[in-house]
Each structure stands twice: as C-alpha cells, then as structure tokens.
Design a protein around this motif. Structure first.
Motif, PDB file in Angstrom:
ATOM      1  N   GLY A  88      46.556  -9.682 -23.190  1.00 62.49           N
ATOM      2  CA  GLY A  88      46.836  -8.680 -22.168  1.00 62.49           C
ATOM      3  C   GLY A  88      45.829  -7.549 -22.216  1.00 62.49           C
ATOM      4  O   GLY A  88      44.973  -7.480 -23.106  1.00 62.49           O
ATOM      5  N   ALA A  89      45.940  -6.637 -21.243  1.00 65.25           N
ATOM      6  CA  ALA A  89      44.957  -5.553 -21.124  1.00 65.25           C
ATOM      7  C   ALA A  89      44.972  -4.605 -22.309  1.00 65.25           C
ATOM      8  O   ALA A  89      43.946  -4.019 -22.645  1.00 65.25           O
ATOM      9  CB  ALA A  89      45.216  -4.774 -19.828  1.00 65.25           C
ATOM     10  N   GLU A  92      42.317  -5.260 -24.767  1.00 64.11           N
ATOM     11  CA  GLU A  92      40.961  -4.867 -24.388  1.00 64.11           C
ATOM     12  C   GLU A  92      40.620  -3.476 -24.897  1.00 64.11           C
ATOM     13  O   GLU A  92      39.472  -3.189 -25.209  1.00 64.11           O
ATOM     14  CB  GLU A  92      40.794  -4.919 -22.863  1.00 64.11           C
ATOM     15  CG  GLU A  92      40.579  -6.310 -22.311  1.00 64.11           C
ATOM     16  CD  GLU A  92      39.262  -6.919 -22.778  1.00 64.11           C
ATOM     17  OE1 GLU A  92      38.224  -6.245 -22.712  1.00 64.11           O
ATOM     18  OE2 GLU A  92      39.294  -8.076 -23.241  1.00 64.11           O
ATOM     19  N   TRP A 178      50.263   6.433 -18.254  1.00 60.73           N
ATOM     20  CA  TRP A 178      49.591   5.230 -18.751  1.00 60.73           C
ATOM     21  C   TRP A 178      49.275   5.336 -20.240  1.00 60.73           C
ATOM     22  O   TRP A 178      49.437   4.368 -20.979  1.00 60.73           O
ATOM     23  CB  TRP A 178      48.308   4.986 -17.963  1.00 60.73           C
ATOM     24  CG  TRP A 178      48.518   4.694 -16.507  1.00 60.73           C
ATOM     25  CD1 TRP A 178      49.632   4.167 -15.916  1.00 60.73           C
ATOM     26  CD2 TRP A 178      47.594   4.950 -15.449  1.00 60.73           C
ATOM     27  NE1 TRP A 178      49.452   4.065 -14.562  1.00 60.73           N
ATOM     28  CE2 TRP A 178      48.218   4.539 -14.237  1.00 60.73           C
ATOM     29  CE3 TRP A 178      46.298   5.485 -15.382  1.00 60.73           C
ATOM     30  CZ2 TRP A 178      47.580   4.627 -13.002  1.00 60.73           C
ATOM     31  CZ3 TRP A 178      45.665   5.583 -14.154  1.00 60.73           C
ATOM     32  CH2 TRP A 178      46.301   5.159 -12.975  1.00 60.73           C
ATOM     33  N   TYR A 182      50.672   2.750 -23.062  1.00 64.07           N
ATOM     34  CA  TYR A 182      49.776   2.005 -23.949  1.00 64.07           C
ATOM     35  C   TYR A 182      50.030   2.381 -25.408  1.00 64.07           C
ATOM     36  O   TYR A 182      50.121   1.515 -26.281  1.00 64.07           O
ATOM     37  CB  TYR A 182      48.307   2.266 -23.604  1.00 64.07           C
ATOM     38  CG  TYR A 182      47.390   1.794 -24.714  1.00 64.07           C
ATOM     39  CD1 TYR A 182      47.124   0.442 -24.886  1.00 64.07           C
ATOM     40  CD2 TYR A 182      46.847   2.702 -25.635  1.00 64.07           C
ATOM     41  CE1 TYR A 182      46.334  -0.002 -25.939  1.00 64.07           C
ATOM     42  CE2 TYR A 182      46.053   2.268 -26.682  1.00 64.07           C
ATOM     43  CZ  TYR A 182      45.796   0.915 -26.833  1.00 64.07           C
ATOM     44  OH  TYR A 182      45.031   0.476 -27.880  1.00 64.07           O
ATOM     45  N   HIS A 205      50.698  -3.075 -21.309  1.00 65.08           N
ATOM     46  CA  HIS A 205      49.593  -3.813 -20.682  1.00 65.08           C
ATOM     47  C   HIS A 205      49.245  -3.221 -19.316  1.00 65.08           C
ATOM     48  O   HIS A 205      48.066  -3.087 -18.963  1.00 65.08           O
ATOM     49  CB  HIS A 205      49.955  -5.289 -20.528  1.00 65.08           C
ATOM     50  CG  HIS A 205      49.875  -6.074 -21.805  1.00 65.08           C
ATOM     51  ND1 HIS A 205      48.812  -5.984 -22.668  1.00 65.08           N
ATOM     52  CD2 HIS A 205      50.736  -6.983 -22.345  1.00 65.08           C
ATOM     53  CE1 HIS A 205      49.015  -6.809 -23.695  1.00 65.08           C
ATOM     54  NE2 HIS A 205      50.171  -7.408 -23.529  1.00 65.08           N
ATOM     55  N   GLN A 206      50.265  -2.857 -18.552  1.00 67.08           N
ATOM     56  CA  GLN A 206      50.014  -2.266 -17.224  1.00 67.08           C
ATOM     57  C   GLN A 206      49.301  -0.932 -17.350  1.00 67.08           C
ATOM     58  O   GLN A 206      48.353  -0.648 -16.602  1.00 67.08           O
ATOM     59  CB  GLN A 206      51.342  -2.099 -16.481  1.00 67.08           C
ATOM     60  CG  GLN A 206      51.979  -3.414 -16.056  1.00 67.08           C
ATOM     61  CD  GLN A 206      53.389  -3.235 -15.505  1.00 67.08           C
ATOM     62  OE1 GLN A 206      54.001  -2.162 -15.621  1.00 67.08           O
ATOM     63  NE2 GLN A 206      53.922  -4.280 -14.900  1.00 67.08           N
ATOM     64  N   GLN A 209      45.651  -1.522 -18.382  1.00 67.38           N
ATOM     65  CA  GLN A 209      44.812  -2.013 -17.281  1.00 67.38           C
ATOM     66  C   GLN A 209      44.477  -0.893 -16.299  1.00 67.38           C
ATOM     67  O   GLN A 209      43.338  -0.779 -15.831  1.00 67.38           O
ATOM     68  CB  GLN A 209      45.533  -3.140 -16.539  1.00 67.38           C
ATOM     69  CG  GLN A 209      44.666  -3.822 -15.473  1.00 67.38           C
ATOM     70  CD  GLN A 209      43.447  -4.492 -16.067  1.00 67.38           C
ATOM     71  OE1 GLN A 209      43.578  -5.403 -16.875  1.00 67.38           O
ATOM     72  NE2 GLN A 209      42.259  -4.046 -15.704  1.00 67.38           N
ATOM     73  N   PHE A 212      41.873   1.332 -17.875  1.00 65.90           N
ATOM     74  CA  PHE A 212      40.575   0.668 -17.897  1.00 65.90           C
ATOM     75  C   PHE A 212      39.931   0.695 -16.519  1.00 65.90           C
ATOM     76  O   PHE A 212      38.730   0.970 -16.378  1.00 65.90           O
ATOM     77  CB  PHE A 212      40.731  -0.780 -18.377  1.00 65.90           C
ATOM     78  CG  PHE A 212      39.608  -1.250 -19.243  1.00 65.90           C
ATOM     79  CD1 PHE A 212      39.668  -1.150 -20.620  1.00 65.90           C
ATOM     80  CD2 PHE A 212      38.455  -1.783 -18.676  1.00 65.90           C
ATOM     81  CE1 PHE A 212      38.628  -1.575 -21.423  1.00 65.90           C
ATOM     82  CE2 PHE A 212      37.404  -2.211 -19.466  1.00 65.90           C
ATOM     83  CZ  PHE A 212      37.489  -2.110 -20.846  1.00 65.90           C
ATOM     84  N   ASP A 213      40.729   0.434 -15.482  1.00 67.50           N
ATOM     85  CA  ASP A 213      40.194   0.431 -14.118  1.00 67.50           C
ATOM     86  C   ASP A 213      39.705   1.823 -13.723  1.00 67.50           C
ATOM     87  O   ASP A 213      38.637   1.970 -13.105  1.00 67.50           O
ATOM     88  CB  ASP A 213      41.267  -0.043 -13.131  1.00 67.50           C
ATOM     89  CG  ASP A 213      41.599  -1.523 -13.295  1.00 67.50           C
ATOM     90  OD1 ASP A 213      40.806  -2.247 -13.937  1.00 67.50           O
ATOM     91  OD2 ASP A 213      42.652  -1.955 -12.795  1.00 67.50           O
ATOM     92  N   LYS A 245      32.287  -2.867 -21.584  1.00 74.89           N
ATOM     93  CA  LYS A 245      33.698  -2.780 -21.936  1.00 74.89           C
ATOM     94  C   LYS A 245      33.912  -1.969 -23.210  1.00 74.89           C
ATOM     95  O   LYS A 245      34.913  -1.255 -23.340  1.00 74.89           O
ATOM     96  CB  LYS A 245      34.298  -4.177 -22.077  1.00 74.89           C
ATOM     97  CG  LYS A 245      34.477  -4.894 -20.745  1.00 74.89           C
ATOM     98  CD  LYS A 245      35.217  -6.208 -20.913  1.00 74.89           C
ATOM     99  CE  LYS A 245      35.462  -6.862 -19.561  1.00 74.89           C
ATOM    100  NZ  LYS A 245      36.191  -8.151 -19.701  1.00 74.89           N
TER     101      LYS A 245
END
Length: 413
Positions: A88-89, A92, A178, A182, A205-206, A209, A212-213, A245
């Motif tokens: 999942g994100a 990352e 967020w 996380y 995970h949401q 992400q 990150f975006d 990344k």
C-alpha cells in the motif's frame, strides 16, 4: 529470527511495582513514568524482557552504544517495511524515509536531508512561524481554551514546515488529517500501539497516497516549491541521490517526524510552567528564559521516550550476547534520567550547567532538525503565553496519547 510486533505487549515483571508502567512500551502514556525510568537507568542498564521477547537499553551508556553501533539497524534486514504496511501507499513513505533505512543509498540521502534543513534561514523560519501563529488565532477563535490549545500545538509546527515545503494554506486541513492517519497506521504496524485494525490501515494508506500526490505536485511545480523543498532538491542533485520517490517521501518526512514530536514538546513545556508558578512568573518577566526552559523540558520530560533497533548479526551489546534480528527498545527518556549523564537528573533546573540530552538521538540517525524544531516550539509557547493560555486548566484535563514511543500530552475536557 526477527522480532515482530503484532499486538500490544504483555506486562513484564521487570521491577517491583509502585504504580509503574506494565512494560516499557506502556511508559510514554503513563501519568508519571519517571521513577520507573530512573530505576531502570540505575539498576537495569541493559536487560532482556523475557515476557515480551525484546532487549531494553536504559542507561545513558547502553543507549549511546546502541545508537552508535553499526550492528544495530532501524529495521530488521528481513523486514525493512512492516508486513502489515506492504502493498500500500504507506509503504512508499515508510520504506523511503532515511531515518528508517540503513541501505547503501541512505548515507547520501541522509546527507541531503540534513544539509537541506540546516541550510534554512532560522530568521525566515521565525518570521513564518509568527505570521502563521497570528493567522491561527483568527482560525481557532478569540477564546483560547484547552481544546484550542491542543489544536494550536499540533497545527503550528506542521503548518510552518508545510509552508517551507511550498504547500498552500488551503490544504492544511487535509494535510493534518492525512498525517494523523498515516502516523497512526505506521505506529500500529510497527509497535502494536494502537492496535492495527483494517480501518486504521485503510485510512493510513489513503492518507499516505494523498500526501504523496500533493508533495509530488509541489515538487514538480518549480514556482510553488518552498525554500526547504528547493534546498532538498539542490542537495540531492549535488550528491547524486535524486530518485524522485525518495525525495518526495523525505520531503514529507520533515512533517511526519515533527507531527507529534513538536506538538508534544509544546504541551510538555506548558505543563512545566503550569506546575511551577515561580518559573512561570520568571518566564513572564523575561522570555529569554524560554529557550533553556524548553531544553530542560526535552531532557526531563522527553518527548521521544524511546526508539528501537534490530541486530543485523549476532554480536555483543553492553556485555550481552544478542542474536541477529533481536529487537532492542532504546529508552531515551531513561537515559536522560541517568545520573551518569546529568547529575541530580530528577531535579528540574533551567539553569542546569552542561545539560546533556538524547532527545534528538545520537549517531548516524540523529535528528538533523533540532534547531528548527526548538525554534518553532519556542515561538509557539511564547505566542500561547502572550495570548493567555489557561495554564491552570491544563492539568485537570490532561491525558496522554496511546503510543509506544512518543509522550504526547492532550488537553481535553
């Protein structure tokens, strides 16, 4: 075999109990863990907790040895990312943060992260923090109560770092949510506190992400990048570690690392003043006392109560034989109460000479943002005192967030 935490740990019969925490990972949310920490530092400098299957470093010497040992890694070799986060994100971010890596690429990337944050003009940080604090006054309302004090504690540090990265004010609410999602998922996956649930993992995970975006969009828009993001890109390019990344994750890492830590230090400093009226009057008369006050709070009521390390191979630590994969809980808060590090460690003294603290770690994973973090905390406390924070009402509504590593005071009626 690699030690793996999947549930809250069992109580350990470590020392005779007098309202002591059940185990070292229960200590950060305990009302007063310091008698327990002090006894561990003096009487059990390095030991194995058989009930939970981990080692504990408590004395200043043992903590320093673990933090500076090449054999002690931030993650086990067999599991660089917790199994629960994989796929999942959140992975990352977690797997790319230099503070959680010991691979070959980490050294140059850590240098870039360190150089970038240390290149930031502290005068610019101070001006930005004061402006944002004034804006928060308008957003949180005219009355400063317990709830708005807690909101301010969390909001100001993260939002100052967000502005230094280039994140616009209209995204602050989203970013706070967020980061919380996380952080809770990463802590649960890594320590078992809080317990990891499907909803917590999904939210983590949401949140990862979305972070990150957003950071990717800022990084790709040269005109939008703030000075900290620009400095990170510059240093990474100079050092040849500019994998996109990795840079995005470590730009976020400045906020991730400071999300609970700076808020906690603000809250603990307010508590120190609430508990010591004479000290409060001294600080009110001369705000220059704030800086040594915050330094003593960081030593005496350590925010990062503990961290962890894993053995890369069989070896000896503090005279004990450990096996590859063994987990070591590194008690920074206990080390700060070790009389070998600070004479009369239980005495709170803002005029303490030769103060030593392991709040920001030691060795290759020491936090590089110590000056920036301390400055933001100082400005936050100064602002809250000027506004008339209700110090007398903080203790009655005090609780500590559930955490295995960070001591975070919360003020809620």
């Amino acid at each position: 075999m690699t030690a793996r935490i999947s549930a809250p740990p069992a109580p350990a019969p470590a020392l005779p109990a007098y309202h002591s925490p059940a185990h070292v990972r229960a200590a950060p949310s305990h009302p007063d863990p310091y008698p327990y920490y002090g006894r561990l530092a003096r009487e059990r400098p390095f030991f194995r907790d058989e009930a939970n299957g981990w080692w504990v470093a408590a004395s200043a010497a043992a903590v320093t040895e673990v933090l500076t040992s090449e054999t002690c890694l931030t993650r086990p070799l067999s599991e660089p990312i917790p199994v629960a986060l994989q796929g999942g994100a959140a992975a990352e971010i977690f797997g790319r943060l230099v503070r959680l890596r010991d691979d070959e690429a980490r050294a140059k990337l850590k240098e870039a992260v360190t150089n970038a944050v240390r290149s930031i003009d502290l005068g610019e940080v101070a001006a930005l923090a004061r402006r944002r604090a004034a804006e928060l006054d308008d957003e949180l309302g005219p009355t400063l109560d317990e709830a708005s004090t807690t909101q301010f504690m969390f909001a100001l540090p993260v939002q100052v770092i967000a502005l230094l990265l280039g994140i616009s004010r209209d995204r602050f609410g989203d970013v706070m949510g967020w980061l919380g999602a996380y952080g809770a998922a990463a802590a649960a996956a890594g320590t078992g506190i809080p317990a990891l649930t499907p909803e917590l993992l999904r939210s983590g995970h949401q949140g990862a992400q979305a972070l990150f975006d957003l950071a990717s969009a800022v990084g790709n828009a040269e005109a939008q990048r703030g000075p900290l993001f620009q400095a990170l890109l510059r240093e990474a390019t100079r050092l040849g570690c500019d994998e996109e990344k990795d840079l995005i994750a470590n730009a976020l890492g400045y906020m991730v690392q400071g999300f609970a830590a700076m808020a906690s230090l603000i809250g603990s400093t307010l508590l120190a003043l609430a508990r010591r009226p004479e000290l409060f009057r001294q600080v009110e008369a001369d705000r220059r006392y704030l800086r040594p006050l915050i330094q003593e709070v960081a030593r005496c009521d350590t925010v990062t109560s503990s961290t962890f390390r894993f053995m890369a191979q069989d070896g000896e630590i503090a005279g004990h034989g450990l096996r590859r994969g063994d987990l070591i809980i590194v008690l920074l808060a206990a080390a700060n109460r070790d009389p070998a590090l600070n004479p009369e460690p239980d005495r709170f003294d803002i005029a303490r000479r030769d103060r030593k603290s392991l709040e920001f770690g030691a060795g290759r994973h020491a936090c590089p943002a110590d000056k920036v973090a301390a400055l933001i905390v100082e400005i936050a406390v100064d602002h809250l005192l000027t506004r008339g924070v209700p110090l007398e009402r903080l203790e009655p509504c005090l609780s500590y967030a559930a955490s295995g590593h960070v001591r975070t005071p919360l003020f809620k009626r």
